[in-house]
Design an enzyme around this catalytic site. Structure first.
Site, PDB file in Angstrom:
ATOM      1  N   CYS A   2       0.878  -1.178   0.000  1.00 39.30           N
ATOM      2  CA  CYS A   2       0.000   0.000   0.000  1.00 39.30           C
ATOM      3  C   CYS A   2       0.906   1.216   0.000  1.00 39.30           C
ATOM      4  O   CYS A   2       1.527   1.540   1.008  1.00 39.30           O
ATOM      5  CB  CYS A   2      -0.906   0.009   1.231  1.00 39.30           C
ATOM      6  SG  CYS A   2      -1.960   1.492   1.328  1.00 39.30           S
ATOM      7  N   GLU A 109      -3.654   0.545  -6.252  1.00 39.82           N
ATOM      8  CA  GLU A 109      -2.653  -0.463  -6.601  1.00 39.82           C
ATOM      9  C   GLU A 109      -2.463  -0.415  -8.115  1.00 39.82           C
ATOM     10  O   GLU A 109      -3.382  -0.040  -8.858  1.00 39.82           O
ATOM     11  CB  GLU A 109      -3.085  -1.867  -6.180  1.00 39.82           C
ATOM     12  CG  GLU A 109      -3.088  -2.115  -4.692  1.00 39.82           C
ATOM     13  CD  GLU A 109      -1.701  -2.134  -4.053  1.00 39.82           C
ATOM     14  OE1 GLU A 109      -0.706  -1.829  -4.747  1.00 39.82           O
ATOM     15  OE2 GLU A 109      -1.626  -2.447  -2.845  1.00 39.82           O
TER      16      GLU A 109
END
Length: 234
Positions: A2, A109
């Site tokens: 992340c 992402e």
């Protein structure tokens, strides 16, 4: 992993959703492109006049262990693998004593394609207005600052990650550990200090139900910000 996320909610909304009583520090403005080393809101249990209270604090994203010689180590510690936090020197003390939740609207992402391109995806919940990333925090004293200077102490944090489940594994092989709202208290419980119990809690968390949305490559640059970043790519 992340490495970029969205945190656009107002302070009052964070206090209400995460059932926090006090604010420490000045929360950063809304951002649709939160990047490492930036100040971010975190939720943690704090001792306040003899009793534990849930507070909203502001931390540097990128954990700086108490034993670090300088702040730069935090650039490499924006994420912590949940499978090894109880063993790694940088995280094991915080995993037992200093757990936190990082509020987020959703996160980004980059999905790799066969031709080598990276397609940005925004992942979010259709049912919940916010996500709670499992995190750790740490206090670090800057050795270059005088001991009596309040600015000597830096609060920093990291986001726990885990193996992405099948539903999201096609986007990226790692994803943030997300704490369900009805289990915030378990994760933040200061009395939870047994390593086996902490690992059991992590292992028992349900798979989050998130929706991936392909978005514009504008999010690739940390200089870009605004709600248009989470809109579907044209």
């Amino acid at each position: 992993m992340c490495g970029r996320y969205v945190m656009s909610k107002a302070t009052g909304d964070l206090l209400s959703y995460f059932d926090a009583q006090e604010v420490e520090g000045t929360p950063p403005p809304p951002s649709w492109n939160v990047a490492p080393t930036e100040p971010v809101p975190i939720v943690a249990e704090r001792l306040d006049e003899g009793s534990m209270e849930r507070h909203l604090l502001v931390a540097h994203w990128g954990l700086v262990p108490s034993w670090a010689k300088d702040i730069k180590i935090g650039n490499k510690l924006i994420n912590a693998r949940s499978e090894s936090i109880l063993e790694k020197p940088a995280f094991r003390k915080a995993a037992v004593k200093r757990r936190a939740i990082l509020p987020a609207d959703g996160y980004y992402e980059w999905q790799k394609t066969e031709d080598g391109k990276k397609i940005p995806n925004y992942l979010y919940s259709e049912k919940e207005p916010m996500l709670g990333f499992a995190g750790l925090y740490e206090w670090w004293a800057d050795p270059s600052v005088p001991e009596d200077d309040p600015g000597r102490w830096l609060l920093s944090c990291t986001v726990l990650t885990t193996t992405a489940q099948d539903a999201l594994g096609h986007v990226h092989d790692r994803s943030p550990v997300i704490i369900p709202r009805d289990r915030f208290a378990e994760w933040l419980d200061p009395d939870l200090t047994d390593k086996n119990d902490i690992q059991h809690l992590l292992d028992s968390l349900p798979e989050p139900v998130l929706v991936p949305r392909v978005v514009s490559t504008k999010v690739n640059s940390v200089r870009n910000d605004g709600p248009e970043l989470i809109e579907p790519a044209e």
